[in-house]
Design a protein around this motif. Structure first.
Motif, short mmCIF file in Angstrom:
data_model
loop_
_atom_site.label_atom_id
_atom_site.label_comp_id
_atom_site.label_asym_id
_atom_site.label_seq_id
_atom_site.Cartn_x
_atom_site.Cartn_y
_atom_site.Cartn_z
N LEU B 7 0.84 -1.21 0.00
CA LEU B 7 0.00 0.00 0.00
C LEU B 7 0.87 1.25 0.00
O LEU B 7 1.89 1.30 0.69
N GLU B 8 0.45 2.26 -0.76
CA GLU B 8 1.14 3.55 -0.64
C GLU B 8 0.30 4.45 0.28
O GLU B 8 -0.85 4.12 0.62
N LEU B 9 0.89 5.57 0.68
CA LEU B 9 0.21 6.44 1.66
C LEU B 9 -1.16 6.90 1.14
O LEU B 9 -2.14 6.92 1.89
N ALA B 10 -1.23 7.25 -0.15
CA ALA B 10 -2.50 7.73 -0.71
C ALA B 10 -3.59 6.66 -0.55
O ALA B 10 -4.76 6.97 -0.29
N GLU B 11 -3.20 5.40 -0.72
CA GLU B 11 -4.17 4.31 -0.59
C GLU B 11 -4.55 4.08 0.87
O GLU B 11 -5.69 3.75 1.19
N ALA B 12 -3.57 4.26 1.75
CA ALA B 12 -3.87 4.15 3.19
C ALA B 12 -4.90 5.19 3.61
O ALA B 12 -5.81 4.93 4.40
N ARG B 13 -4.76 6.38 3.02
CA ARG B 13 -5.73 7.45 3.33
C ARG B 13 -7.13 7.09 2.83
O ARG B 13 -8.12 7.44 3.47
N VAL B 14 -7.21 6.42 1.70
CA VAL B 14 -8.51 5.99 1.19
C VAL B 14 -9.14 4.98 2.14
O VAL B 14 -10.34 5.04 2.43
N LEU B 15 -8.34 4.06 2.64
CA LEU B 15 -8.84 3.09 3.62
C LEU B 15 -9.39 3.81 4.85
O LEU B 15 -10.47 3.48 5.35
N ILE B 16 -8.65 4.79 5.34
CA ILE B 16 -9.08 5.53 6.54
C ILE B 16 -10.37 6.30 6.23
O ILE B 16 -11.31 6.31 7.03
N GLU B 17 -10.42 6.91 5.05
CA GLU B 17 -11.59 7.69 4.68
C GLU B 17 -12.85 6.84 4.67
O GLU B 17 -13.89 7.23 5.22
N GLY B 18 -12.74 5.64 4.09
CA GLY B 18 -13.91 4.76 4.04
C GLY B 18 -14.32 4.27 5.42
O GLY B 18 -15.52 4.17 5.73
N ALA B 19 -13.34 3.97 6.25
CA ALA B 19 -13.65 3.50 7.61
C ALA B 19 -14.27 4.62 8.44
O ALA B 19 -15.24 4.41 9.17
N ALA B 20 -13.72 5.82 8.30
CA ALA B 20 -14.21 6.96 9.09
C ALA B 20 -15.63 7.34 8.68
O ALA B 20 -16.45 7.73 9.51
N ARG B 21 -15.90 7.21 7.39
CA ARG B 21 -17.25 7.53 6.91
C ARG B 21 -18.27 6.61 7.59
O ARG B 21 -19.30 7.06 8.09
N HIS B 22 -17.96 5.33 7.63
CA HIS B 22 -18.88 4.39 8.29
C HIS B 22 -18.97 4.68 9.79
O HIS B 22 -20.05 4.58 10.39
N ALA B 23 -17.84 5.03 10.38
CA ALA B 23 -17.84 5.35 11.82
C ALA B 23 -18.76 6.52 12.12
O ALA B 23 -19.49 6.54 13.12
N ARG B 24 -18.73 7.52 11.25
CA ARG B 24 -19.62 8.68 11.45
C ARG B 24 -21.08 8.26 11.28
O ARG B 24 -21.96 8.74 12.00
N GLU B 25 -21.34 7.38 10.31
CA GLU B 25 -22.71 6.93 10.09
C GLU B 25 -23.29 6.23 11.31
O GLU B 25 -24.47 6.38 11.62
N ILE B 26 -22.45 5.44 12.00
CA ILE B 26 -22.96 4.73 13.18
C ILE B 26 -22.72 5.53 14.46
O ILE B 26 -23.10 5.10 15.55
#
Lengths: 141, 141, 141, 141
Positions: B7-26
């Motif tokens: 994984l490169e850093l940009a991809e790690a940020r995408v992973l975090i973004e997707g996880a954080a979005r779900h975290a906000r939803e719940i």
């Protein structure tokens, strides 16, 4: 009850952004860690090419700068054999870092967090940490 | 010579973004860690309100999932007294995590990193980790 | 910037006073630890006769309750083999405690610290921790 | 059978009281730890504003002073490269402290405990530790 001011995540990102920008300018991929005022990690990024050892070192620098409210290079200068501070570098299982590159983040006269940089020379790490703080202060207006 | 996909850093940020979005939803502020395929941290974010203990737990989940190439909840199910896997949870000074919420990140059939989430229930943590991976796969097209 | 409420030393002493009073009533000398909301120790007392192992256990209970914002006996009930939380007891080098006797200290809806008790049975430890919290709430009026 | 003289909790509080009084006089909020003669913690207080890193450092100084029956600043002076004592500062995972601010507490010719102070300069820490001991000796008449 004490009332404590603490960096929020959005501000931690600004610190990382400012540090990373300087890192790109000097061409050194860095590990960048930001902690809250108690030394607990808020955000971290390893730029592509940052060193594996720096993952921990950057976090320890940020922890030290925030939790001891002192720049790690100031500890470094005092931590010489025969000086009464000598030995602080092995405290907390070595988690206290006296390697240059950790700065407390002060806003409004209070330490609200810490930033720690690792992968370059200590001088490069220190410059990136300072660039992050400068960027935060500009963003706070 | 081995050629490693990581994984490169940009991809790690995408992973975090997707996880954080779900975290906000719940409505659960999470600690989110992403490591490379060797288990070394690439990026981390503690959402405002994430737990202090989760700073380490999230990193350990991501480390375990990537470095052992196994979801932490799979270790959990096998880590019962009498099973020969039992005891793995205390290995590496407890750095191996068998608490649900760590997933290996696979791209093109290879484990290229790991994601670890902590601060909610294990089920919530697992859902956020999966949301991060889904977001990455969408972004990779 | 986040604004955090944190126990001050005078309040930590009130917590210890309430817990120690109950400990004397039941005739069990206790180790009593109080941390801030991030899990860092504010005050500690080992009553004459308190156990040496409890010096660390009491601190770890207070740390866990504050930093994870959860009573240690609640972790205990969930931390059974096959449950997805199992394994949390070995996280952070075992510093996370799932032994009953650690309670988060809440004031005004926020966790402002933690109290951890050790040297008796978990039930005795839990009762002393609660007695400390009750004493604090009475003192705050 | 050995008969051991050991500080009791009430005496540990007197040590803390004397140290804290001096800390207030010089305007430096301190972490103050008192251990028994075996190095195990009896009492601890972090004055409002004391440093997070000092929570552990103060305890390690008191531990070292009591358990090794030697002031930490004496270890510091001997712990220079080439001296056969050098390296003691990394023993016990760094728990041995050679930073000034830890003093053994002697009563009647025997070491009955230790006091460790941290958050100021080593000289300030040492002065507070001594003030605690002086206060205890006055209280013992």
């Amino acid at each position: 009850m004490l009332s404590i001011q603490r960096l929020e995540l959005a501000e931690a990102r600004v610190l990382i952004e400012g540090a990373a920008r300087h890192a790109r300018e000097i061409g050194v991929p860095m590990c960048i860690a930001v902690t809250d005022e108690s030394g607990n990690l808020i955000a971290f990024e390893r730029m592509d090419g940052g060193k594996v050892t720096s993952v921990t070192v950057a976090q320890d620098k940020a922890f030290t700068a925030a939790a001891a409210r002192k720049a790690t290079h100031e500890y470094n200068q005092a931590c010489t054999p025969g000086n009464l501070v000598f030995g602080i570098h092995t405290a907390l299982g070595g988690r206290i870092s006296v390697v240059g590159g950790g700065l407390p983040v002060e806003v409004g006269g209070a330490v609200v967090g810490g930033i720690g940089i690792s992968s370059g020379t200590p001088q490069q790490d220190m410059a990136c940490a300072q660039a992050g703080i400068d960027h935060l202060h500009r963003s706070l207006g």
